[in-house]
Design a protein around this motif. Structure first.
Motif, short mmCIF file in Angstrom:
data_model
loop_
_atom_site.label_atom_id
_atom_site.label_comp_id
_atom_site.label_asym_id
_atom_site.label_seq_id
_atom_site.Cartn_x
_atom_site.Cartn_y
_atom_site.Cartn_z
N ILE A 1 3.17 6.65 -5.32
CA ILE A 1 1.90 6.88 -4.63
C ILE A 1 1.11 8.02 -5.25
O ILE A 1 -0.02 8.29 -4.83
CB ILE A 1 2.09 7.12 -3.12
CG1 ILE A 1 2.90 8.40 -2.86
CG2 ILE A 1 2.73 5.92 -2.48
CD1 ILE A 1 3.01 8.72 -1.37
N ASP A 2 1.67 8.67 -6.26
CA ASP A 2 0.99 9.80 -6.89
C ASP A 2 0.17 9.41 -8.11
O ASP A 2 -0.46 10.27 -8.71
CB ASP A 2 2.01 10.86 -7.35
CG ASP A 2 2.60 11.65 -6.18
OD1 ASP A 2 2.04 11.54 -5.07
OD2 ASP A 2 3.59 12.36 -6.38
N GLY B 1 -2.59 11.15 -2.71
CA GLY B 1 -2.63 10.49 -4.01
C GLY B 1 -3.78 9.52 -4.13
O GLY B 1 -4.58 9.35 -3.20
N PRO B 2 -3.86 8.83 -5.28
CA PRO B 2 -5.00 7.95 -5.55
C PRO B 2 -4.81 6.50 -5.15
O PRO B 2 -5.72 5.70 -5.37
CB PRO B 2 -5.11 8.06 -7.08
CG PRO B 2 -3.70 8.21 -7.53
CD PRO B 2 -3.01 9.03 -6.47
N GLN B 3 -3.66 6.15 -4.55
CA GLN B 3 -3.36 4.74 -4.33
C GLN B 3 -3.72 4.21 -2.95
O GLN B 3 -3.89 3.01 -2.75
CB GLN B 3 -1.88 4.47 -4.60
CG GLN B 3 -1.51 4.46 -6.07
CD GLN B 3 -2.18 3.32 -6.81
OE1 GLN B 3 -2.43 2.25 -6.27
NE2 GLN B 3 -2.48 3.56 -8.08
N GLN B 4 -3.85 5.09 -1.99
CA GLN B 4 -3.99 4.64 -0.60
C GLN B 4 -5.16 3.69 -0.40
O GLN B 4 -5.05 2.68 0.31
CB GLN B 4 -4.14 5.85 0.32
CG GLN B 4 -4.02 5.53 1.78
CD GLN B 4 -4.13 6.77 2.65
OE1 GLN B 4 -5.23 7.23 2.96
NE2 GLN B 4 -2.98 7.32 3.04
N ALA B 5 -6.29 3.95 -1.05
CA ALA B 5 -7.49 3.13 -0.85
C ALA B 5 -7.28 1.68 -1.28
O ALA B 5 -7.93 0.77 -0.75
CB ALA B 5 -8.67 3.74 -1.61
N LEU C 1 0.43 4.74 3.54
CA LEU C 1 -0.79 4.74 4.35
C LEU C 1 -0.91 5.96 5.25
O LEU C 1 -1.90 6.09 5.98
CB LEU C 1 -0.84 3.46 5.19
CG LEU C 1 -0.85 2.16 4.37
CD1 LEU C 1 -0.69 0.95 5.27
CD2 LEU C 1 -2.12 2.05 3.53
N GLY C 2 0.07 6.86 5.16
CA GLY C 2 0.06 8.07 5.99
C GLY C 2 -0.40 9.30 5.24
O GLY C 2 -1.10 9.24 4.23
N ASN C 3 0.02 10.46 5.73
CA ASN C 3 -0.43 11.74 5.18
C ASN C 3 0.00 11.94 3.74
O ASN C 3 -0.76 12.48 2.93
CB ASN C 3 0.09 12.90 6.05
CG ASN C 3 -0.53 12.91 7.43
OD1 ASN C 3 -1.65 12.42 7.60
ND2 ASN C 3 0.17 13.46 8.41
#
Length: 507
Positions: free
Chosen positions: A43-44, A123-127, A116-118
């Motif tokens: 996720i980073d 990081g750049p992947q959540q969107a 999808l949390g804190n």
């Protein structure tokens, strides 16, 4: 904490001390990679150089190989339900993480709750996964993904980057900082050492659900200088050099060597010079169009790039969903460029700064050519290179670039949404300057569309709209260029550089 992590990295490196370091060791493949991603947590990252290694360590619910076909990964099957608002996955049984922890529905839920949390928000992947509202465990080997809206690209997104399944107990007990440098996945290789800026060593995971790899060891060395990487390949210090290391100027040397082979394939990577649309002369769309028309991109592809690319009209290649074959680039027309600059009040001698990745030898040659073309229409361009991580993690996201800056984008989903949303939507990391409510609405409207033809039409409209506003100077779609020692067998080049090397062997 920093001292503790450094000590841990040294300790991890010691695990493999004394082992053969040459590429000639039986069963061992050594790969030259141009960049240390800095963290191995899925996720980073957004970096192709992460995926070229970590695809061997981590796996997602789906998998897309070099043939570009989407197939089962850690999920054996899936069913789209409730008009696209729910997807049920049947999970592969008998799979374990490298630390012995079982892969199951709990691991899937933990992975996506975390993404999808804190932690994922850092990081750049959540969107990319924002359509996922929640993950529900049905039983130990079945999960339901509940979506806030349909996402036509989600199954492909689940094959990469942020969606890689991670071990709940390991991360909970060891913490995120440890996981960054000592990752654990379910893939065919497990990491045994990581020396920042130096390299990574992996060993075959004998209990891999797909069968033990052909290789016993896999090593990645971080070699930023292309000339050094080629010298190591020639001497046998490495077996494989991966994109985007090889400058086109080195291709004849590789082709002339009896023991080496050049392998290329059309890739997802597109390259552009993006504009600061907020200030200076590039705040004017007509000026931006003039700068585009001042540059002969076809000649750059044929000379600087040796034909290993194709000119693009929008920020995507022809394999991308959303590509419009009828859309043509702005023509090379220096006289028209001069007229536009004059009408915009740009006097001869105006200056722009072009920011580049310092270790990208090929693009720095391209930038020199662009600067030469701009000088012919009265614009003085200076080139300011940055170390890649600094440019990508600080200069661009913080809006500290010059008037033009290099953006090479993998677009690994081969869907224009993956590129366009990140580049054009207000507030995105890669869009530090521009905000366009109409473009935002177009981007948001296409995402949930279930009709592929309608979504493709809207993506083509987005590409045309961005081109009309001249948000970047589209340059080219570059081939993925690999250089390899002929003793390596069964190597298949991945268009997206996401190499899974469990079926490769060495003589």
């Amino acid at each position: 904490m920093k001292q503790t992590l450094t000590a841990m990295a040294i300790a991890l490196a010691a695990l493999t001390a004394g082992q053969p370091s040459t590429a000639q060791a039986e069963g061992k493949l050594i790969v030259s990679s141009p960049q240390d991603p800095g963290s191995w947590d899925p996720i980073d990252t957004f970096l192709v150089n992460w995926a070229s290694l970590a695809t061997n360590v981590f796996e997602g619910l789906t998998y897309r190989g070099p043939d570009m076909k989407l197939v089962p990964g850690l999920a054996t099957s899936w069913e789209v339900l409730d008009d696209g608002l729910r997807i049920r996955f049947s999970l592969r049984e008998g799979v374990t993480f490298h630390n012995g922890e079982p892969f199951d529905a709990e691991a899937v839920k933990f992975t996506f709750d975390r993404l999808l949390g804190n932690e994922g928000a850092k990081g750049p992947q959540q969107a990319n996964y924002s359509a996922i509202d929640s993950v529900e465990i049905i039983d130990a080997h079945t999960v339901d993904f509940h979506l806030s809206q349909p996402d036509a690209v989600l199954l492909t997104k689940l094959a990469g980057y942020g969606a890689m399944i991670v071990p709940p107990r390991y991360i909970t007990e060891m913490g995120d900082d440890v996981f960054n440098i000592r990752p654990v996945g379910t893939g065919p290789f497990r990491m045994t050492s990581y020396e920042p800026k130096i390299g990574v060593k992996l060993e075959a995971f004998e209990d891999y659900w797909g069968g033990a790899p052909e290789l016993s060891e896999l090593e990645y060395r971080f070699i930023t200088e292309p000339a050094t990487a080629l010298a190591e390949l020639q001497s046998g210090g490495v077996d494989l050099v991966i994109p985007p290391t090889i400058p086109v100027g080195m291709i004849p040397t590789i082709e002339a060597a009896d023991n080496l082979e050049l392998v290329t394939t059309a890739g997802p990577t597109v390259t552009a010079l993006r504009f600061d649309t907020s200030r200076g002369i590039t705040a004017d769309a007509d000026v931006r169009k003039a700068l585009i028309m001042a540059v002969d991109r076809e000649t750059i592809v044929n000379t600087v790039l040796g034909g290993q690319a194709s000119v693009i009209a929008s920020f995507q290649g022809e394999r991308s969903f959303g590509y419009d074959p009828e859309m043509k680039p702005l023509p090379y027309d220096p006289e028209a460029a001069k007229d536009l600059l004059k009408k915009a009040g740009v006097a001869p001698g105006a200056s722009v700064e072009i920011n580049t990745r310092g270790n990208d030898a090929t693009f720095n040659e391209v930038a020199q050519a662009v600067a030469a073309y701009l000088s012919m229409v009265g614009v003085n361009a200076t080139i300011k290179p940055y170390e890649t991580n600094v440019l990508l993690n600080d200069i661009i996201p913080q809006g500290k670039t010059g008037e033009m800056f290099q953006q090479s984008w993998g677009g690994w989903t081969f869907d224009f949404d993956n590129t366009a949303y990140a580049m054009y939507h207000t507030g995105q990391k890669w869009n530090p300057y521009d905000s366009d409510p109409k473009l935002d609405e177009m981007l948001e409207t296409q995402r949930p569309l279930a009709d592929p033809a309608e979504r493709e039409r809207l993506l083509q409209e987005i590409a045309a709209y961005a081109a009309d506003r001249a948000l970047e100077m589209p340059l080219y779609n570059l081939n993925a260029i690999y250089a390899i020692n002929k003793r390596v067998k069964n190597f298949e080049p991945a268009p997206d550089s996401r190499l899974k090397l469990n079926h490769v062997s060495v003589e």
